[in-house]
Motif scaffolding. Structure first.
Motif, PDB file in Angstrom:
ATOM      1  N   VAL A   1      27.456  50.183  39.318  1.00 49.89           N
ATOM      2  CA  VAL A   1      27.596  50.127  38.255  1.00 49.89           C
ATOM      3  C   VAL A   1      28.903  48.915  37.990  1.00 49.89           C
ATOM      4  N   ARG A   2      29.934  49.584  39.535  1.00 48.87           N
ATOM      5  CA  ARG A   2      30.916  49.291  38.917  1.00 48.87           C
ATOM      6  C   ARG A   2      31.377  47.356  38.840  1.00 48.87           C
ATOM      7  N   GLY A   3      30.264  46.504  40.098  1.00 46.66           N
ATOM      8  CA  GLY A   3      30.366  45.712  39.679  1.00 46.66           C
ATOM      9  C   GLY A   3      29.859  44.549  39.003  1.00 46.66           C
ATOM     10  N   VAL A   4      28.697  45.461  38.422  1.00 49.36           N
ATOM     11  CA  VAL A   4      28.337  45.251  37.419  1.00 49.36           C
ATOM     12  C   VAL A   4      28.912  44.793  36.122  1.00 49.36           C
ATOM     13  N   ARG A   5      29.457  45.834  35.348  1.00 44.66           N
ATOM     14  CA  ARG A   5      30.724  46.020  35.016  1.00 44.66           C
ATOM     15  C   ARG A   5      31.394  45.137  34.587  1.00 44.66           C
ATOM     16  N   GLU A   6      32.179  44.729  36.177  1.00 47.85           N
ATOM     17  CA  GLU A   6      33.325  43.090  36.096  1.00 47.85           C
ATOM     18  C   GLU A   6      32.781  42.298  36.504  1.00 47.85           C
ATOM     19  N   MET A   7      31.264  42.316  36.148  1.00 43.21           N
ATOM     20  CA  MET A   7      30.899  41.297  36.229  1.00 43.21           C
ATOM     21  C   MET A   7      30.509  40.378  34.536  1.00 43.21           C
ATOM     22  N   HIS A   8      30.005  41.366  33.787  1.00 38.20           N
ATOM     23  CA  HIS A   8      29.879  41.414  32.596  1.00 38.20           C
ATOM     24  C   HIS A   8      31.295  41.350  31.897  1.00 38.20           C
TER      25      HIS A   8
ATOM     26  N   THR B   1      36.943  38.465  48.583  1.00 38.28           N
ATOM     27  CA  THR B   1      37.305  39.314  48.332  1.00 38.28           C
ATOM     28  C   THR B   1      38.243  39.594  49.480  1.00 38.28           C
ATOM     29  N   ILE B   2      38.910  39.124  50.292  1.00 36.55           N
ATOM     30  CA  ILE B   2      39.524  39.708  52.151  1.00 36.55           C
ATOM     31  C   ILE B   2      40.205  38.386  52.176  1.00 36.55           C
ATOM     32  N   LYS B   3      39.890  37.002  51.983  1.00 35.87           N
ATOM     33  CA  LYS B   3      40.281  35.955  51.988  1.00 35.87           C
ATOM     34  C   LYS B   3      41.737  35.610  52.275  1.00 35.87           C
ATOM     35  N   GLY B   4      42.328  35.514  53.044  1.00 29.85           N
ATOM     36  CA  GLY B   4      44.163  35.488  53.041  1.00 29.85           C
ATOM     37  C   GLY B   4      44.773  36.766  52.922  1.00 29.85           C
ATOM     38  N   LEU B   5      44.483  37.551  53.651  1.00 31.57           N
ATOM     39  CA  LEU B   5      44.828  39.175  53.568  1.00 31.57           C
ATOM     40  C   LEU B   5      44.692  39.391  55.244  1.00 31.57           C
ATOM     41  N   TYR B   6      43.805  38.952  55.642  1.00 32.30           N
ATOM     42  CA  TYR B   6      43.739  39.207  56.975  1.00 32.30           C
ATOM     43  C   TYR B   6      44.008  37.478  57.729  1.00 32.30           C
ATOM     44  N   PRO B   7      43.453  37.589  59.459  1.00 37.46           N
ATOM     45  CA  PRO B   7      43.661  37.048  59.861  1.00 37.46           C
ATOM     46  C   PRO B   7      41.803  36.291  59.621  1.00 37.46           C
ATOM     47  N   PRO B   8      41.261  35.344  60.131  1.00 31.35           N
ATOM     48  CA  PRO B   8      40.694  35.053  59.940  1.00 31.35           C
ATOM     49  C   PRO B   8      39.121  34.972  60.508  1.00 31.35           C
ATOM     50  N   GLY B   9      39.737  35.264  62.502  1.00 30.19           N
ATOM     51  CA  GLY B   9      39.284  36.445  63.032  1.00 30.19           C
ATOM     52  C   GLY B   9      39.235  37.749  62.598  1.00 30.19           C
TER      53      GLY B   9
ATOM     54  N   MET C   1      37.932  47.892  54.388  1.00 29.64           N
ATOM     55  CA  MET C   1      36.943  47.800  53.435  1.00 29.64           C
ATOM     56  C   MET C   1      37.310  48.894  52.168  1.00 29.64           C
ATOM     57  N   ARG C   2      38.632  49.737  51.787  1.00 26.67           N
ATOM     58  CA  ARG C   2      38.790  49.820  50.677  1.00 26.67           C
ATOM     59  C   ARG C   2      39.466  48.747  50.049  1.00 26.67           C
ATOM     60  N   LEU C   3      39.845  47.504  50.508  1.00 29.08           N
ATOM     61  CA  LEU C   3      40.588  46.346  49.911  1.00 29.08           C
ATOM     62  C   LEU C   3      39.020  44.961  49.797  1.00 29.08           C
ATOM     63  N   TYR C   4      37.652  45.726  50.105  1.00 27.43           N
ATOM     64  CA  TYR C   4      37.274  44.849  50.133  1.00 27.43           C
ATOM     65  C   TYR C   4      36.041  44.864  48.629  1.00 27.43           C
ATOM     66  N   PHE C   5      36.630  46.691  48.431  1.00 28.53           N
ATOM     67  CA  PHE C   5      35.980  47.299  47.041  1.00 28.53           C
ATOM     68  C   PHE C   5      37.234  47.055  46.245  1.00 28.53           C
ATOM     69  N   GLU C   6      38.386  47.207  45.853  1.00 32.32           N
ATOM     70  CA  GLU C   6      39.615  46.975  45.449  1.00 32.32           C
ATOM     71  C   GLU C   6      39.343  45.858  44.968  1.00 32.32           C
ATOM     72  N   PHE C   7      38.717  44.503  45.899  1.00 32.15           N
ATOM     73  CA  PHE C   7      39.511  42.804  45.344  1.00 32.15           C
ATOM     74  C   PHE C   7      37.999  42.803  45.138  1.00 32.15           C
ATOM     75  N   GLN C   8      36.382  43.292  44.946  1.00 28.38           N
ATOM     76  CA  GLN C   8      35.517  42.732  45.051  1.00 28.38           C
ATOM     77  C   GLN C   8      35.088  41.573  43.575  1.00 28.38           C
TER      78      GLN C   8
END
Length: 238
Positions: free
Chosen positions: A154-161, A60-68, A114-121
């Motif tokens: 609910v949002r996550g399940v909708r996105e999976m479907h 979800t956030i890989k590439g947006l921030y350094p690995p550390g 955390m906001r990006l974690y949800f946005e790019f879930q």
């Protein structure tokens, strides 16, 4: 505890999870190479992440921030880390409430993660687990009723479907965030049994978490810890 308003789950053209969707909403995977077999269960309930969908949270956030920084965000030793807030999201906490609480614990400088974690879930939904679309198709073709029971939003399940139309073979899904109760709490199994009119003795519950499997057995369901699609095929059709 804050819980979201219940949403209608009846629209057959959208991944609203309440009743069976039209066959056209499910991809045609071709005819099964498996010989017809008499199903061993009338119903199968699937967990989502780790059973139907390969969930890889770090994507979800890989590439947006350094690995550390990514390592820090997913640090399992952090008592107010991602795992803690994932559990609260599964119980119905809103994204904004979680972000605000995370900011109080960690400060505004890192709260944006955390906001990006949800946005790019959706990026964390890597793929469906190997062999599961075909197994779902074969079970459905044999007349086995398929259901979902997941600790997720609910949002996550909708996105999976939306990403994986094969999930529309599920006749309905109990979502922890919508119910305000999560596995392994026995109440969520009772909700699924009652809502889907299940005979627990004829229903197989499949989950990758051993605690959830034990709780399902205590609720009267037949239950197994997931290892592979081949394992579930052997238990249901072979």
């Amino acid at each position: 505890m804050e819980h979201p308003a219940r949403i209608p789950l009846a629209a057959p053209a959208a991944p609203d999870l309440g009743r069976s969707l039209e066959p056209a909403a499910v991809p045609d995977l071709g005819r099964s190479a498996e010989p017809l077999a008499t199903p061993r269960y009338t119903d199968v309930i699937f967990d989502y992440c780790g059973v139907l969908v390969d969930w890889r949270a770090r994507r979800t956030i890989k590439g947006l921030y350094p690995p550390g920084v990514v390592d820090m965000f997913f640090d399992p030793a952090d008592p107010h880390g991602v795992a803690y807030y994932d559990d609260l999201a599964d119980l119905g906490w809103s994204e904004e409430r979680i972000i605000a609480d995370y900011e109080r614990e960690h400060g505004p400088a890192v709260a944006w993660i955390m906001r990006l974690y949800f946005e790019f879930q959706r990026l964390g939904f890597y793929d469906m687990i190997d062999g599961m679309p075909t197994l779902m198709r074969d079970l459905h073709a044999r007349g086995v009723r398929l259901w979902g029971l997941t600790n997720f939003t609910v949002r996550g399940v909708r996105e999976m479907h939306g990403k994986y139309p094969w999930l529309n073979l599920l006749g309905g899904t109990v979502i922890s965030a919508q119910e305000g109760v999560a596995k392994p709490d026995p109440r969520i199994y009772d909700i699924a049994i009652g809502r889907f009119h299940l005979d627990p003795a004829q229903t197989l519950f499949v989950d990758d978490n051993a605690c959830n499997v034990l709780a399902a057995r205590a609720a009267g369901l037949q239950a197994v810890r997931f290892e592979s699609a081949a394992q579930i095929r052997a238990l249901t059709l072979d």
